[in-house]
Design an enzyme around this catalytic site. Structure first.
Site, short mmCIF file in Angstrom:
data_model
loop_
_atom_site.label_atom_id
_atom_site.label_comp_id
_atom_site.label_asym_id
_atom_site.label_seq_id
_atom_site.Cartn_x
_atom_site.Cartn_y
_atom_site.Cartn_z
N HIS A 185 22.29 -25.47 -52.06
CA HIS A 185 23.05 -26.04 -50.96
C HIS A 185 24.07 -25.05 -50.38
CE1 HIS A 185 24.69 -29.92 -49.05
NE2 HIS A 185 23.45 -29.74 -48.65
N HIS A 220 32.93 -32.61 -56.47
CA HIS A 220 31.67 -31.87 -56.31
C HIS A 220 30.62 -32.58 -57.16
CE1 HIS A 220 29.00 -28.62 -55.48
NE2 HIS A 220 29.55 -27.64 -56.17
N MET A 255 33.66 -42.26 -54.44
CA MET A 255 32.82 -41.12 -54.81
C MET A 255 31.37 -41.36 -54.38
SD MET A 255 34.91 -39.09 -55.81
CE MET A 255 36.58 -39.01 -56.40
N GLY A 256 30.74 -40.29 -53.89
CA GLY A 256 29.37 -40.41 -53.41
C GLY A 256 29.31 -40.62 -51.90
N PHE A 257 30.47 -40.57 -51.23
CA PHE A 257 30.50 -40.70 -49.77
C PHE A 257 31.25 -39.52 -49.16
CE2 PHE A 257 29.48 -44.88 -51.10
CZ PHE A 257 28.61 -45.34 -50.12
N HIS A 259 31.16 -35.78 -46.71
CA HIS A 259 30.69 -34.42 -46.96
C HIS A 259 31.47 -33.43 -46.12
CE1 HIS A 259 27.98 -31.03 -47.62
NE2 HIS A 259 27.67 -31.67 -48.72
N ARG A 268 19.54 -35.47 -47.73
CA ARG A 268 19.01 -35.70 -49.08
C ARG A 268 19.17 -37.15 -49.50
NH1 ARG A 268 22.90 -31.42 -51.79
NH2 ARG A 268 24.30 -32.70 -50.54
N ASP A 310 24.85 -37.64 -54.02
CA ASP A 310 25.30 -38.16 -55.31
C ASP A 310 25.25 -39.68 -55.41
OD1 ASP A 310 25.75 -35.81 -56.64
OD2 ASP A 310 27.79 -35.58 -55.89
N ARG A 335 20.48 -26.81 -60.16
CA ARG A 335 21.21 -25.84 -59.33
C ARG A 335 21.20 -24.43 -59.91
NH1 ARG A 335 24.78 -26.79 -55.12
NH2 ARG A 335 23.29 -28.47 -54.67
N ARG A 354 37.65 -11.12 -51.87
CA ARG A 354 39.09 -11.11 -52.13
C ARG A 354 39.80 -11.41 -50.81
NH1 ARG A 354 44.34 -11.07 -51.72
NH2 ARG A 354 45.49 -10.00 -53.38
N1 ACO Z 1 36.15 -42.16 -49.56
C1 ACO Z 1 37.18 -42.57 -48.80
N2 ACO Z 1 37.75 -41.78 -47.88
C2 ACO Z 1 37.25 -40.56 -47.71
C3 ACO Z 1 36.16 -40.08 -48.47
C4 ACO Z 1 35.60 -40.95 -49.42
N3 ACO Z 1 34.57 -40.56 -50.18
N4 ACO Z 1 35.86 -38.82 -48.10
C5 ACO Z 1 36.73 -38.51 -47.15
N5 ACO Z 1 37.57 -39.55 -46.92
C6 ACO Z 1 38.67 -39.58 -45.95
C7 ACO Z 1 39.82 -38.74 -46.48
O1 ACO Z 1 40.69 -39.49 -47.27
C8 ACO Z 1 40.46 -38.25 -45.21
O2 ACO Z 1 41.24 -39.28 -44.68
P1 ACO Z 1 42.62 -38.95 -43.93
O3 ACO Z 1 42.22 -38.11 -42.75
O4 ACO Z 1 43.14 -40.30 -43.58
O5 ACO Z 1 43.47 -38.21 -44.92
C9 ACO Z 1 39.27 -38.04 -44.29
O6 ACO Z 1 38.24 -38.92 -44.77
C10 ACO Z 1 38.77 -36.60 -44.27
O7 ACO Z 1 38.45 -36.25 -45.60
P2 ACO Z 1 38.70 -34.82 -46.23
O8 ACO Z 1 39.13 -34.99 -47.66
O9 ACO Z 1 39.56 -33.98 -45.34
O10 ACO Z 1 37.24 -34.23 -46.21
P3 ACO Z 1 36.82 -32.91 -46.94
O11 ACO Z 1 35.86 -32.24 -46.05
O12 ACO Z 1 37.97 -32.12 -47.41
O13 ACO Z 1 36.11 -33.49 -48.25
C11 ACO Z 1 34.60 -34.40 -49.73
C12 ACO Z 1 34.76 -33.65 -48.41
C13 ACO Z 1 35.36 -33.67 -50.86
C14 ACO Z 1 33.13 -34.44 -50.12
C15 ACO Z 1 35.16 -35.83 -49.57
O14 ACO Z 1 34.41 -36.52 -48.59
C16 ACO Z 1 35.19 -36.58 -50.87
O15 ACO Z 1 36.16 -36.46 -51.64
N6 ACO Z 1 34.11 -37.40 -51.15
C17 ACO Z 1 34.02 -38.07 -52.42
C18 ACO Z 1 33.53 -37.10 -53.50
C19 ACO Z 1 32.06 -36.81 -53.36
O16 ACO Z 1 31.24 -37.70 -53.12
N7 ACO Z 1 31.70 -35.54 -53.59
C20 ACO Z 1 30.31 -35.12 -53.55
C21 ACO Z 1 30.08 -34.10 -52.48
S1 ACO Z 1 28.36 -33.80 -52.21
C22 ACO Z 1 27.79 -33.05 -53.58
O17 ACO Z 1 28.49 -32.40 -54.36
C23 ACO Z 1 26.29 -33.23 -53.83
#
Ligand code: ACO
Length: 373
Positions: A185, A220, A255-257, A259, A268, A310, A335, A354
């Site tokens: 990825h 992640h 979690m799981g939502f 990206h 996927r 996820d 992976r 760096r």
């Molecule tokens: N649930 C609820 N709110 C969410 C979620 C979520 N899963 N993801 C993002 N948001 C909200 C944030 O709280 C934020 O709100 P705000 O603007 O009011 O503060 C907004 O959406 C933007 O989110 P960011 O954190 O800035 O998005 P970022 O690009 O940094 O994070 C990430 C992406 C880490 C994947 C995030 O969506 C998340 O934490 N998801 C849950 C963890 C997850 O499922 N990870 C798996 C990634 S895919 C993989 O590894 C196969």
């Protein structure tokens, strides 16, 4: 808005070049070396995908047979590694088992001019399931299991070592597709960690150990386990809806939502969702699939958010009888092929990674005479 805020988490920053995959590219989506994830998940196998990532081209039918055979011969654990696995506590996080196992292997089968990166990549691809399940079965049953199974591929090998019997075709193929989806990825956090370590000219095992550490966190790889813990809390879709609304009201992450790169959908997710649905049909825990669908609908309605890989992997793996604590290790098992391809690529065109930081600390100041010894 400061530069730091704009570039927080390196969002949107191009941090290098790669010929391995595209993520969310307009009109193309997710591709591994130019092949779409939809095609690969439908028509390919994990071993063919690993070959594609590691050798840069799809295997011919003959090459694939030879590669599968080669991986089969690499499933045996060296004795000192078995003895370390036996000494690691039964309550260890399974990701720590793989991280430690990888590190130990790095002392037993050191990288050298006689034992080069492609051999190590293949060895780790073949060995991670053996490491995990040897440790698991030793602590669960007291038995020192034989990890050199005759299973035709990694998915069947994993399920056979876990359940002590050959998996059904449906189960083996479902996990095989899961491994394809998790294989690669682009510059995600763990792959970028592998590349950063590689850029210092460290050994291969150090790169992979770093990648496993980065993958362990719930933002992640750990998200698939956290998603399962959420889904399992509920007995019915209505209960799930009410619970999720409460979580969102409390501003909790689900979690799981979401990206970092995909803005409308994770390509996927639809694929693994179909497999989760097929597995639910033959499972006695069908309600978990219905609960997942309701959680997805509520997240779309309330937050306009979509599931990432996820989310439906969680129920798919659960229906395969895989303990929740092994979901992120499965991510590692897949992976390692993508990480390895990136380590090769980084090494082939290396420059130390760096970056610099915007300093936001105190202005230069005089050290008081009373400080120090
Ligand atoms: N649930 C609820 N709110 C969410 C979620 C979520 N899963 N993801 C993002 N948001 C909200 C944030 O709280 C934020 O709100 P705000 O603007 O009011 O503060 C907004 O959406 C933007 O989110 P960011 O954190 O800035 O998005 P970022 O690009 O940094 O994070 C990430 C992406 C880490 C994947 C995030 O969506 C998340 O934490 N998801 C849950 C963890 C997850 O499922 N990870 C798996 C990634 S895919 C993989 O590894 C196969």
């Amino acid at each position: 808005m400061s530069e730091v805020k704009k570039t927080g988490g390196l969002a949107g920053i191009v941090a290098g070049e790669t010929a391995i995959s595209t993520v969310g590219k307009e009109g193309v989506g997710l591709t591994y070396r130019g092949y779409t994830i939809e095609d690969l998940a439908e028509k390919s196998t994990f071993e063919a995908v690993a070959f594609l990532l590691l050798y840069g081209k799809l295997p011919t039918p003959g090459e694939l047979v030879a590669y599968q055979q080669q991986l089969r011969t690499l499933r045996g654990l060296p004795f000192p590694l078995k003895s370390v696995l036996e000494q690691l506590p039964a309550n260890s996080n399974p990701m720590d088992i793989l991280r430690t196992g990888c590190s130990v292997l790095g002392t037993l089968e050191q990288e050298s001019s006689e034992h080069v990166q492609i051999q190590i990549a293949n060895r780790l691809t073949a060995l991670f399931p053996s490491m995990l399940l040897y440790w698991f079965q030793f602590h669960k049953t007291g038995k020192r299991i034989e990890t050199e199974t005759a299973a035709p591929n990694i998915a069947s090998h994993f399920l056979e070592l876990l359940h002590g019997q050959k998996p059904s075709e449906l189960h083996a193929r479902a996990l095989d597709v899961g491994l394809i989806l998790y294989a690669e990825h682009e510059f995600n956090a763990s792959t970028f960690t592998c590349r950063t370590v590689a850029s210092t000219l460290a050994d291969f095992y150090s790169c992979v150990t770093g990648g496993i550490g980065a993958l362990r966190g719930p933002l992640h790889g750990g998200a698939n386990e956290a998603a399962m813990e959420l889904i399992e809390q509920f007995q019915t879709p209505d209960e799930a809806e009410a619970g999720l609304v409460r979580l969102l009201h409390d501003k909790k992450l689900v979690m799981g939502f979401g990206h970092r790169v995909y803005k409308h959908a994770d390509p996927r997710s639809d694929i693994i969702k179909q497999w989760s649905s097929k597995l639910a049909d033959v499972s006695d825990k069908k309600h978990l699939y219905a609960i997942s669908e309701r959680l997805e609908a509520v997240m779309r309605r309330e937050k306009g958010m979509f599931p990432n890989l996820d989310f439906y992997s969680a129920t798919a793996f659960h229906f395969l009888g895989i303990p929740t604590g092994f979901f992120t290790p499965i991510f590692v098992i897949a992976r390692i092929s993508g990480w390895s391809a990136h380590i090769f690529e980084q090494r082939a065109h290396n420059r130390l990674i760096r970056p610099t930081a915007d300093y936001i600390g105190p202005e230069p100041q005089k050290l008081p005479d009373s400080s120090g010894s």
